[in-house]
Write an enzyme that holds these catalytic residues in place. Structure first.
Site, PDB file in Angstrom:
ATOM      1  N   SER A 169      39.311  43.734  35.565  1.00  0.00           N
ATOM      2  CA  SER A 169      39.945  42.431  35.371  1.00  0.00           C
ATOM      3  C   SER A 169      38.980  41.348  34.896  1.00  0.00           C
ATOM      4  O   SER A 169      39.418  40.251  34.545  1.00  0.00           O
ATOM      5  CB  SER A 169      40.620  41.979  36.671  1.00  0.00           C
ATOM      6  N   LYS A 222      44.001  35.732  43.649  1.00  0.00           N
ATOM      7  CA  LYS A 222      43.108  35.131  42.654  1.00  0.00           C
ATOM      8  C   LYS A 222      43.489  33.674  42.375  1.00  0.00           C
ATOM      9  O   LYS A 222      42.623  32.796  42.284  1.00  0.00           O
ATOM     10  CB  LYS A 222      43.154  35.955  41.364  1.00  0.00           C
TER      11      LYS A 222
END
Length: 789
Positions: free
Chosen positions: A675, A718
């Site tokens: 990611s 996140k």
């Protein structure tokens, strides 16, 4: 030619009167009394007809049969209450052609039905056959008086013969009416022969059943008599009285325990062995233990579920904050059970990091359903016999933990928690996870067999809940039998709410304090979560709160203070200096430094990607304890930039003249995953073009060699980490749009989300340019914006 006449009619309930039969009838209905009076005013003739349904109080024309009996009233006797008892004699059959009047009594036009009085060879044969059957019937039932048999034997007329026999048989109303309506003596005799044949078969079967029952009773009485004799003899000898009393005690308990047939048979067989065994035999102890286990298991005890969904939901919400998926599954199970009243217990597997409330949630489910709760820990279990038990041939053998838990529950439908199912291991003694396959399979666990008992036990109504920290440590066949529900770590906001609703009241009670002694503000709790704990659950948070309360309790006892307010400024006095730091947004726009976000078991955190260029020959250096996948993402990002160097205004030969060093700070912490691909690419472009990256922008996404941005996981954690760090704009893969629904509303309102599917869109938003210079001036005003590039 049949004779027609008009006569009063008396409806009968549950009675059919045959011709040539004398019978008493009770008359009480008003219309029936009127019909009786009308008949007595005339020649005492009345028509008797049976109702089709005896329960009808006021019958109509359609409620009466079409064939009845004309009778002569011999006697009328007045009874108390206004009713009459009459003696009537049937004189012949009549067909009811029509009802003339129905009020105040029934009057009908009837015509006589005459029998053929000629006696033929066929009728003679039928009469003899019926008489033989009737005599045998009378001999076996002993309900026909001898004088009645004598009178029947002397009857020569076939019709009268059939009617008299029919009147003595215990037939149903429909059968009697059917015989009454039969035209001709031969037809009636044929029906009687069939009925008598059937009655004889029933009598024969009753005789066999009675004989069997009598033999069984005689056997039981004989056994009782012999047992009493043995007891008396042994009592005289002074031997075995206690042992026999023990055997009788076991037998009484087994009879009262309502065991399944197979279990009772097995237990009685073992009891017979114990009875014949010498008292000092070693195996007698084994049999006693075996019988005790059978008696203590809940073979037929079931607790009633709490099926009020609102109440169950209220209890689950009161005990735990969040965990919506698990609560929703329990409510669905109860809703289906309420509709069907029969459903197999669900088998749930709660997978999540330590401290998120998996075990306490199972206990809360049991409380909400009003079921018994049993917990066994499977951590470190490596013997298959721990699950299935040992065979009785071993010294000290016992059932496995499953049946031990069922005995502890004293119910067939408890909530059964199998804790730490991912921490079982295997050795030469077998694989316990393989033994659990039968326990956790809804198609098999209704006949679970333990090595010790060797008889099936039904586990199908048990609600099994297993817990695990790691999905990949659970054997695949076992995981396939369970409904896995992932429980992620709590977010910072959720931890604060849990502390306010659950942890603070609990610690106040445990430390003997009340809210008037101490107050911890929400901001202070948030500070404790950020700088004194780093975990997915709330165990350490609870320890820190308990630490504060213990120190407060000490001060209260020493009378140093009467009230304490814990703030961020004095928190260090209770907990010491902060132990952790959390990522914050950069203070300035920098070249070669991009802000990424990472998912961890303890939530999310910022991930700064630093890129430095040096003179060299194109060597790529990666530091920061990066995993293989993250290193490959960096190489893919560099390859994409080399292929697009011209369009990105980068020197085409930079990789021949410069070395590239990519570093991710906090080098002691392992990092991996795809990611960070777009973040690395953005930092590389910034360093190569010398264009700063906006400090309030964070990003996540996997990059391909074509520059496409692929979706990633952990979006909720996140985004919350970015919000906590002061990030204003979040760049997300377009395919992660669905994950925005999980973001709390207050966070969505304060941040700008930009959905992208290509790196060019990220560079446009992240690098400082003329278009976004204005954003630097009013970045604090942004929020609640969703852009799709």
């Amino acid at each position: 030619m049949n004779e027609k006449m008009e006569l009063p009619m008396l409806p009968l309930r549950g009675v059919v009167v045959f011709p040539r039969v004398v019978i008493h009838l009770d008359v009480g209905r008003e219309s029936s009394l009127n019909a009786l009076n009308e008949a007595m005013l005339g020649d005492s003739l009345i028509v008797l007809v049976a109702q089709k349904e005896a329960k009808i109080e006021d019958p109509g024309e359609g409620d009466l049969n079409s064939v009845g009996t004309i009778a002569t009233i011999k006697q009328v006797l007045k009874l108390p209450g206004g009713s009459n008892r009459i003696l009537v004699e049937g004189t012949g059959r009549v067909r009811i052609n029509r009802i003339v009047v129905s009020k105040p009594f029934f009057s009908a036009e009837v015509e006589r039905l005459l029998d053929d009085e000629l006696k033929t060879i066929e009728t003679e044969a039928f009469m003899r056959a019926v008489l033989t059957q009737f005599e045998e019937y009378a001999r076996q039932t002993k309900k026909i008086p001898p004088e009645a048999m004598d009178s029947i034997t002397s009857i020569e007329e076939p019709g009268m013969f059939a009617d008299i026999i029919a009147s003595h048989l215990p037939l149903r109303l429909e059968q009697k009416q059917e015989i009454l309506e039969a035209l001709g003596a031969v037809e009636r005799l044929d029906k009687l022969a069939r009925i008598l044949n059937y009655e004889m078969e029933v009598l024969e079967l009753e005789k066999k059943i009675s004989l069997r029952v009598r033999k069984q009773m005689e056997k039981t009485q004989k056994e009782y008599y012999l047992r009493e004799q043995v007891r008396a003899i042994q009592k005289e000898l002074g031997d075995g009285d206690d042992r026999l009393a023990e055997v009788e005690e076991y037998r009484d308990k087994l009879m009262k325990a309502k065991l399944p047939e197979e279990v009772e048979k097995k237990a009685l067989k073992e009891l017979e062995r114990l009875e014949k065994m010498p008292p000092a035999a070693a195996e007698a102890v084994v049999i006693r233990t075996y019988l005790d286990w059978i008696l203590e298991l809940p073979w037929s005890v079931i607790t009633e579920d709490q099926l009020e969904l609102d109440l169950v939901e209220e209890i689950l919400d009161a005990d735990h904050f969040g965990l919506e998926k698990v609560k929703e599954r329990i409510i669905e199970y109860l809703a289906v059970q309420r509709l069907t009243r029969k459903i197999k217990g669900p088998i749930l597997c709660l997978i999540g990091p330590p401290g998120v409330g998996k075990t306490s949630l199972a206990r809360s489910i049991a409380r909400a359903l009003q079921r018994k709760f049993v917990r066994i820990s499977l951590g470190g279990v490596r013997d298959e016999a721990e699950i299935r038990g040992h065979r009785r041939t071993y010294v000290g053998a016992l059932p496995g933990r499953i049946l031990q838990g069922m005995r502890q529950a004293k119910s067939r439908n408890p909530v059964f928690l199998l804790d730490e199912v991912d921490k079982m291991s295997t050795d030469f003694r077998g694989d316990p996870s393989a033994a659990l396959l039968e326990v956790l399979d809804p198609e098999q666990n209704n006949t679970f067999s333990d090595h010790y008992l060797e008889i099936p036990f039904d586990l199908s109504q048990v609600m099994f809940i297993t817990t695990a920290n790691n999905r990949f440590s659970i054997p695949q066949p076992l995981l396939d039998r369970m409904e896995a529900i992932n429980i992620p770590g709590y977010t910072e906001e959720e931890k604060v709410r849990i502390a306010q609703r659950h942890l603070i009241p609990k610690q106040l009670e445990e430390n003997g304090l009340s809210a008037e002694f101490i107050r911890i503000s929400e901001g202070t709790l948030r500070h404790i979560v950020r700088e004194y704990t780093r975990e997915a659950g709330v165990r350490n948070l609870e320890r820190e709160i308990a630490n504060i309360y213990r120190k407060t309790a000490r001060d209260v006892v020493k009378k140093k203070t009467l009230r304490v307010t814990v703030t961020r400024s004095n928190l260090h006095k209770f907990l010491g200096p902060p132990r952790y730091r959390f990522g914050l947004a950069e203070k300035e726009n920098e070249i070669g430094v991009a802000t990424g976000v990472a998912w961890t078991e303890t939530g999310g955190d910022l991930l700064a990607i630093e890129v430095t260029l040096m003179k060299g020959k194109g060597k790529l250096t990666l530091t920061g304890k990066l995993g293989d996948v993250m290193q490959e993402s960096a190489q893919a990002a560099l390859s994409y930039i080399r292929s697009r160097a011209v369009s990105l205004a980068i020197n085409e030969n930079f990789y021949e003249e410069q070395d590239v060093h990519i570093h991710v700070p906090e080098g002691a912490i392992p990092k991996d995953g795809p990611s960070a691909g777009v973040t690395i690419a953005t930092a590389l472009v910034s360093a190569l073009t010398q264009i700063p990256i906006l400090r309030h922008v964070a990003m996540t996404g996997e990059i391909t060699l074509r520059g496409r941005v692929l979706p990633v996981g952990g979006v909720k954690e996140k985004v919350l980490a970015a919000h906590r760090a002061g990030i204003k704009t979040m760049l997300l893969p377009a395919n992660n749009k669905k994950d925005l629904a999980e973001i709390p509303g207050n966070v969505r309102r304060r941040m700008e989300f930009v959905l992208v599917d290509h790196l060019d869109q990220i560079l446009e938003k992240a690098l400082v340019n003329e278009k976004n210079k204005e954003d630097l001036k009013d970045e604090d005003k942004k929020g609640g914006v969703l852009q799709v590039c």
